[in-house]
Structure formats: C-alpha cells, structure tokens
Design an enzyme around this catalytic site. Structure first.
Site, PDB file in Angstrom:
ATOM      1  N   TYR A 166       3.540   8.325  -7.835  1.00  0.00           N
ATOM      2  CA  TYR A 166       3.715   7.454  -6.682  1.00  0.00           C
ATOM      3  C   TYR A 166       4.207   6.083  -7.143  1.00  0.00           C
ATOM      4  CZ  TYR A 166       1.903  11.035  -3.708  1.00  0.00           C
ATOM      5  OH  TYR A 166       1.760  12.212  -3.034  1.00  0.00           O
ATOM      6  N   HIS A 216      10.803   2.937   1.276  1.00  0.00           N
ATOM      7  CA  HIS A 216      10.373   2.766  -0.111  1.00  0.00           C
ATOM      8  C   HIS A 216      11.159   3.656  -1.075  1.00  0.00           C
ATOM      9  CE1 HIS A 216       7.509   0.153  -1.874  1.00  0.00           C
ATOM     10  NE2 HIS A 216       6.448   0.921  -1.904  1.00  0.00           N
TER      11      HIS A 216
END
EC number: 3.1.1.29
Length: 187
Positions: A60, A19
């Site tokens: 995040y 990611h």
C-alpha cells in the site's frame, strides 16, 4: 542505470483512484514500450528496459519506500537516479511538474520513500489531482476519477509517460526546462 517508480495502491479496487496516477503512468510506459512488469521482488514488480528499471510496489501507498529501497540496493542505483511518479493534491487536476528533492509534504507514500532512502535527493514527477474541501483527504485520494476528470487527466498521463521514457536518456534539467515550461505555456 535509472529507476522509475509509480506510486499507488495494489488491486483493481484502486486502479482508477486519484492516489494511483503513478501506477497509471507506469502502465502507459509499459504499453508504449510494449513490455510487462514481469520480474518480481519481495515488495513489487518491475521490468528492465535498456538502461532503466520501471516499477510498481505491491504494498500500500504508505509502505512504498520498501520497494524503492529494495530495487535501489539490488541494482545499486543512487537516489539521484530515481524518479518517483505520484499524485499531488496541491496541484489542480491536470497540472504536473518535475521536481528534484524537497519534502514529501503530506504525501505518505513520498514520505516513506524519503524515510527508507534516508534522503530527499530523488526526482519526482507530480501529477495534480486537486482537492475537495468538503471531503477528508484520505477519502478523496481513494475516490475514482469521474469520466470528465479523466478526460482532463488522460493527456497529462500520456505526456508524463513520454517524459519518463525520455528521462532514461536525457538530463533531468533538460526535461524540467522542456516539460515544466511547456506546462506553464499550456502547450
């Protein structure tokens, strides 16, 4: 003024996860230009280099749009002058492409950027991470690359960093023609 933002999750725990390829490209850009992300905003850090901003959110992934919007508003950058670098599960490992607009698919970071900017009209540099059908996607994207996988990915990350630097002074269609075609030919 153009804005280049790499998506990822903050902290060493996530540094070499699938990611975080957007963060890895931003790190390479900084290394190549010999700069650091030395300026802070509420939702991340950035550097200004000539006529573009290079940035990483400190939120995040699913909240990445906050920082993109914050910088776009602060520097008065239109969405079509924004390039977002992110992982792409629907591309095999090592494949990459520049794209203009479109949906965010199942990528929550891209979906948040679309939601916060209230438009899909920004550029993306998608970097393939592949898929593992035997693993939940949320676990797969947070998994670190193996050494073998990283050896496939490393030249792609370097080329992506070069493309981002070129984006600051080239037309996106020229780069798409050059970069996407080059990837198709395997050169």
């Amino acid at each position: 003024m153009k804005l280049i933002v790499g998506l990822g999750n903050p902290g060493d725990k996530y540094k070499f996860t699938r990611h975080n390829v957007g963060f890895l490209v931003i790190d390479l850009i900084c290394q190549k230009l010999k700069i650091t992300l030395d300026k802070e905003k509420t939702h991340g850090s950035y550097a200004k280099f000539e006529d573009f901003i290079i940035a990483k959110p400190n939120t995040y992934m699913n909240l990445s749009g906050n920082f993109v919007l914050e910088l776009a508003n602060f520097f008065k950058i239109a969405p079509d002058d924004i390039l977002v670098i992110h992982d792409e599960k629907d591309f095999e490992l090592g494949k990459s492409a520049i794209k203009i607009g479109g949906s965010g698919g199942s990528h929550n970071g891209v979906l948040d950027v679309i939601n916060k900017l209230n438009t899909q009209n920004f550029k993306r540099l998608k970097i393939g991470i592949g898929q593992n059908q035997e693993m939940a996607l949320k676990d797969y994207v947070l998994q670190r690359f193996s050494l073998e996988e990283f050896s496939v990915l490393e030249p792609v990350l370097n080329q992506a960093a070069d493309v981002c630097i070129q984006y600051s002074f080239n037309d996106i269609h020229y780069l798409m023609n050059k970069y996407n075609q080059k990837k198709k030919n395997g050169n």
